[in-house]
Design a protein around this motif. Structure first.
Motif, PDB file in Angstrom:
ATOM      1  N   LYS A  74      33.805  51.307  41.100  1.00  0.00           N
ATOM      2  CA  LYS A  74      34.182  51.710  39.739  1.00  0.00           C
ATOM      3  C   LYS A  74      35.488  51.036  39.325  1.00  0.00           C
ATOM      4  N   LEU A  75      36.446  50.988  40.240  1.00  0.00           N
ATOM      5  CA  LEU A  75      37.733  50.391  39.912  1.00  0.00           C
ATOM      6  C   LEU A  75      37.640  48.875  39.779  1.00  0.00           C
ATOM      7  N   VAL A  76      36.800  48.249  40.600  1.00  0.00           N
ATOM      8  CA  VAL A  76      36.636  46.793  40.502  1.00  0.00           C
ATOM      9  C   VAL A  76      35.985  46.420  39.171  1.00  0.00           C
ATOM     10  N   VAL A  77      34.979  47.186  38.765  1.00  0.00           N
ATOM     11  CA  VAL A  77      34.309  46.934  37.475  1.00  0.00           C
ATOM     12  C   VAL A  77      35.285  47.131  36.319  1.00  0.00           C
ATOM     13  N   LEU A  78      36.019  48.236  36.348  1.00  0.00           N
ATOM     14  CA  LEU A  78      36.989  48.511  35.282  1.00  0.00           C
ATOM     15  C   LEU A  78      38.044  47.420  35.221  1.00  0.00           C
ATOM     16  N   SER A  79      38.474  46.935  36.375  1.00  0.00           N
ATOM     17  CA  SER A  79      39.465  45.863  36.434  1.00  0.00           C
ATOM     18  C   SER A  79      38.976  44.611  35.725  1.00  0.00           C
ATOM     19  N   SER A  80      37.719  44.236  35.967  1.00  0.00           N
ATOM     20  CA  SER A  80      37.178  43.016  35.349  1.00  0.00           C
ATOM     21  C   SER A  80      37.070  43.156  33.836  1.00  0.00           C
ATOM     22  N   ILE A  81      36.774  44.357  33.358  1.00  0.00           N
ATOM     23  CA  ILE A  81      36.666  44.586  31.909  1.00  0.00           C
ATOM     24  C   ILE A  81      38.043  44.532  31.257  1.00  0.00           C
ATOM     25  N   VAL A  82      39.032  45.177  31.880  1.00  0.00           N
ATOM     26  CA  VAL A  82      40.405  45.155  31.349  1.00  0.00           C
ATOM     27  C   VAL A  82      40.932  43.729  31.339  1.00  0.00           C
ATOM     28  N   MET A  83      40.605  42.970  32.394  1.00  0.00           N
ATOM     29  CA  MET A  83      41.016  41.565  32.462  1.00  0.00           C
ATOM     30  C   MET A  83      40.457  40.767  31.290  1.00  0.00           C
ATOM     31  N   PHE A  84      39.207  41.014  30.939  1.00  0.00           N
ATOM     32  CA  PHE A  84      38.594  40.316  29.801  1.00  0.00           C
ATOM     33  C   PHE A  84      39.334  40.645  28.503  1.00  0.00           C
ATOM     34  N   ILE A  85      39.687  41.907  28.321  1.00  0.00           N
ATOM     35  CA  ILE A  85      40.366  42.348  27.100  1.00  0.00           C
ATOM     36  C   ILE A  85      41.746  41.714  26.978  1.00  0.00           C
ATOM     37  N   SER A 112      47.206  43.278  32.025  1.00  0.00           N
ATOM     38  CA  SER A 112      46.994  42.391  33.157  1.00  0.00           C
ATOM     39  C   SER A 112      47.442  43.049  34.454  1.00  0.00           C
ATOM     40  N   GLY A 113      48.597  43.715  34.415  1.00  0.00           N
ATOM     41  CA  GLY A 113      49.081  44.429  35.589  1.00  0.00           C
ATOM     42  C   GLY A 113      48.153  45.560  35.984  1.00  0.00           C
ATOM     43  N   LEU A 114      47.636  46.275  34.983  1.00  0.00           N
ATOM     44  CA  LEU A 114      46.702  47.361  35.251  1.00  0.00           C
ATOM     45  C   LEU A 114      45.422  46.836  35.887  1.00  0.00           C
ATOM     46  N   ALA A 115      44.914  45.723  35.357  1.00  0.00           N
ATOM     47  CA  ALA A 115      43.694  45.121  35.904  1.00  0.00           C
ATOM     48  C   ALA A 115      43.903  44.701  37.356  1.00  0.00           C
ATOM     49  N   MET A 116      45.049  44.098  37.649  1.00  0.00           N
ATOM     50  CA  MET A 116      45.348  43.684  39.020  1.00  0.00           C
ATOM     51  C   MET A 116      45.438  44.887  39.950  1.00  0.00           C
ATOM     52  N   ALA A 117      46.066  45.953  39.463  1.00  0.00           N
ATOM     53  CA  ALA A 117      46.231  47.152  40.283  1.00  0.00           C
ATOM     54  C   ALA A 117      44.888  47.804  40.585  1.00  0.00           C
ATOM     55  N   LEU A 118      43.999  47.828  39.599  1.00  0.00           N
ATOM     56  CA  LEU A 118      42.693  48.456  39.780  1.00  0.00           C
ATOM     57  C   LEU A 118      41.864  47.734  40.834  1.00  0.00           C
ATOM     58  N   ALA A 119      41.932  46.407  40.830  1.00  0.00           N
ATOM     59  CA  ALA A 119      41.112  45.621  41.756  1.00  0.00           C
ATOM     60  C   ALA A 119      41.757  45.502  43.123  1.00  0.00           C
ATOM     61  N   SER A 120      43.089  45.550  43.163  1.00  0.00           N
ATOM     62  CA  SER A 120      43.815  45.275  44.400  1.00  0.00           C
ATOM     63  C   SER A 120      43.421  46.256  45.503  1.00  0.00           C
ATOM     64  N   ILE A 203      31.814  36.127  34.447  1.00  0.00           N
ATOM     65  CA  ILE A 203      31.270  36.013  35.805  1.00  0.00           C
ATOM     66  C   ILE A 203      31.905  37.069  36.708  1.00  0.00           C
ATOM     67  N   ALA A 204      33.196  37.321  36.510  1.00  0.00           N
ATOM     68  CA  ALA A 204      33.894  38.350  37.290  1.00  0.00           C
ATOM     69  C   ALA A 204      33.283  39.723  37.006  1.00  0.00           C
ATOM     70  N   ILE A 205      32.980  39.982  35.739  1.00  0.00           N
ATOM     71  CA  ILE A 205      32.356  41.263  35.375  1.00  0.00           C
ATOM     72  C   ILE A 205      30.989  41.390  36.046  1.00  0.00           C
ATOM     73  N   TYR A 206      30.203  40.314  36.011  1.00  0.00           N
ATOM     74  CA  TYR A 206      28.874  40.317  36.632  1.00  0.00           C
ATOM     75  C   TYR A 206      28.961  40.579  38.137  1.00  0.00           C
ATOM     76  N   SER A 207      29.873  39.895  38.817  1.00  0.00           N
ATOM     77  CA  SER A 207      29.989  40.054  40.274  1.00  0.00           C
ATOM     78  C   SER A 207      30.470  41.453  40.638  1.00  0.00           C
ATOM     79  N   ALA A 208      31.356  42.028  39.823  1.00  0.00           N
ATOM     80  CA  ALA A 208      31.827  43.393  40.075  1.00  0.00           C
ATOM     81  C   ALA A 208      30.679  44.390  39.937  1.00  0.00           C
ATOM     82  N   LEU A 209      29.864  44.209  38.900  1.00  0.00           N
ATOM     83  CA  LEU A 209      28.718  45.097  38.681  1.00  0.00           C
ATOM     84  C   LEU A 209      27.673  44.957  39.785  1.00  0.00           C
TER      85      LEU A 209
END
Length: 443
Positions: A74-85, A112-120, A203-209
């Motif tokens: 869930k966090l990896v997917v959310l990270s990729s979406i926030v990164m896109f935004i 960007s920081g939030l996206a990194m934190a979610l995926a990290s 592609i990041a969003i697809y791989s996370a999903l």
């Protein structure tokens, strides 16, 4: 196990895809120049990166704990979406109003920081635990080596294309071929690498999903609020464990030092290359050369990280890094690229060493949380060096004329701060380690 067999492991395969696409950003070769062309100053650039680091500090560890309790995917997917935004924001922001531009980039850095934190930690924990379930956790250093080579291969294309997208002469020929109006300066073409990055972000969003994780079923009579409280307790307990485990604590301290100092310099690498008289079109070739270097030396980095005992390894890396920063501070025209390449190899090797030893000492139930502490300590350091560098650069630049500033003389003069900063903290951590080692055998 062969490469083909490793890639057949679903979470490992999509972990590799996620990491390679998440950091494949066409504007990285000209990162600092892009910010300056949008109308920001170098000091604003440094402070925006402090905001980025501060956001990660606030979100890093709680996000890791939520990954361990609520679900890592869930966090990896959310990270990729926030990164896109966050990338989309700077792709469309108008540049006429400096206050608006700074405000948008401020929000961009927070997202960007939030996206990194979610995926990290979450993506890495997903892949590592999949290997552990199969009794193949010893393959993890090899997975990191593969990830390094794939990301470097992608990086060759991204850096070459990204730098070419920012070269006015090259893009003028492309625009003429397409029958479009010829660009006059970099401001006319600065959004192209950003829009190209948006495409890769999909592609990041697809791989996370596409990653898989066993569904977390809440125990009977357990609410989401209770699970949230459990996450925060896990964070506190993991923090206590890190502080009371010298092996892990010193590994994280050394990691933070090596990583945040190098990241600060490499973030400004486009400004550095410009200062040592390298044309923008060659930034891509340098980036491609760095990626090729990573591919060639990934095996050597892994073997060095695995074979050398921790204490001599850290000592050699520390001394080599101090010497490298001194070489960089000399600002040699053209040949100044060499120490930058050496720094890349040092950090690449250090990262494999850290991941190998940290995962080795960490249990599965709190792996993502511990890995988030790793990110937390890096970003605390990155925020500190960002503030200090922004202040130091402002003081240094006051001693130079506008002509000298235009020739980047002040920027080169500011680079000596990396030598003193790294050496001071490295010696301090090593002294603390020595005193602790006398009481308790750490490594």
């Amino acid at each position: 196990m062969t490469l083909k067999e490793i890639l057949q492991i679903r979470n490992v395969r999509y972990f590799l895809m996620f990491r390679s696409s998440y950091f494949a950003r066409f504007y990285y070769p000209i990162f600092t120049l892009l910010y300056l062309d949008y109308g920001l100053t170098l000091s604003q650039f440094a402070m925006l990166n402090v905001v980025w680091a501060a956001t990660i500090v606030l979100a890093e560890v709680p996000s890791g704990a939520f990954a361990d309790t609520l679900g890592r995917k869930k966090l990896v997917v959310l990270s990729s979406i926030v990164m896109f935004i966050e990338i989309a924001m700077i792709a469309v922001v108008p540049t006429g109003n400096p206050t608006l531009v700074f405000s948008v980039f401020l929000v961009n850095r927070i997202l960007s920081g939030l996206a990194m934190a979610l995926a990290s930690g979450a993506d890495e924990a997903l892949a590592y635990d999949t290997l552990k379930e199969q009794g193949q956790e010893d393959l993890w250093p090899r997975v990191l080596q593969i990830q390094l080579r794939i990301a470097s291969s992608v990086g060759i294309v991204v850096t070459l294309v990204g730098a070419a997208m920012y070269d006015v002469n090259f893009m003028a020929s492309v625009f003429n071929f397409l029958g479009l109006e010829t660009p006059q300066n970099t401001q006319d073409i600065m959004r192209i690498p950003v829009f190209a990055t948006l495409i890769v972000a999909m592609i990041a969003i697809y791989s996370a999903l596409s990653m898989r994780e066993a569904k977390k079923i809440l125990p009977p009579n357990t609410t989401k609020w209770a699970t949230t409280v459990s996450s925060l307790k896990l964070t506190l307990n993991t923090g206590k464990w890190v502080l009371s485990t010298p092996y892990v604590l010193f590994i994280l301290l050394y990691y933070s030092l090596f990583e945040h100092t190098s990241r600060m310099f490499l973030t400004m690498s486009s400004q550095y290359y410009l200062a040592i008289n390298i044309p923008i079109i060659y930034f891509g070739f340098i980036g491609a050369g760095i990626s090729l270097l990573k591919i060639i030396l990934a095996g050597q980095s892994r073997r060095l990280a695995e074979s050398l005992a921790p204490k001599p390894f850290i000592a050699v890396m520390g001394i080599a890094t101090i010497a490298t920063y001194y070489w960089i501070s000399l600002g040699w025209s053209i040949y100044g690229v060499l120490p930058a390449l050496l720094l890349i190899f040092i950090i690449m090797t250090m990262n494999i060493f850290i991941s190998y030893h940290l995962n080795k000492k960490t249990e599965s139930h709190n792996r993502a949380t511990v890995l988030s502490f790793k990110g937390l300590m890096f970003n605390l350091g990155y925020g500190l060096i960002g503030i200090l560098y922004a202040y130091y650069y402002k003081l240094v630049s006051q001693n130079y004329t506008e002509q000298q500033i235009a020739e980047h003389v002040d920027f080169i003069a500011s680079l000596s701060s990396f030598v003193y900063y790294f050496a001071f903290i490295f010696i301090t951590i090593s002294a603390a380690f020595y005193l602790k080692e006398r009481k308790l055998m750490i490594f």
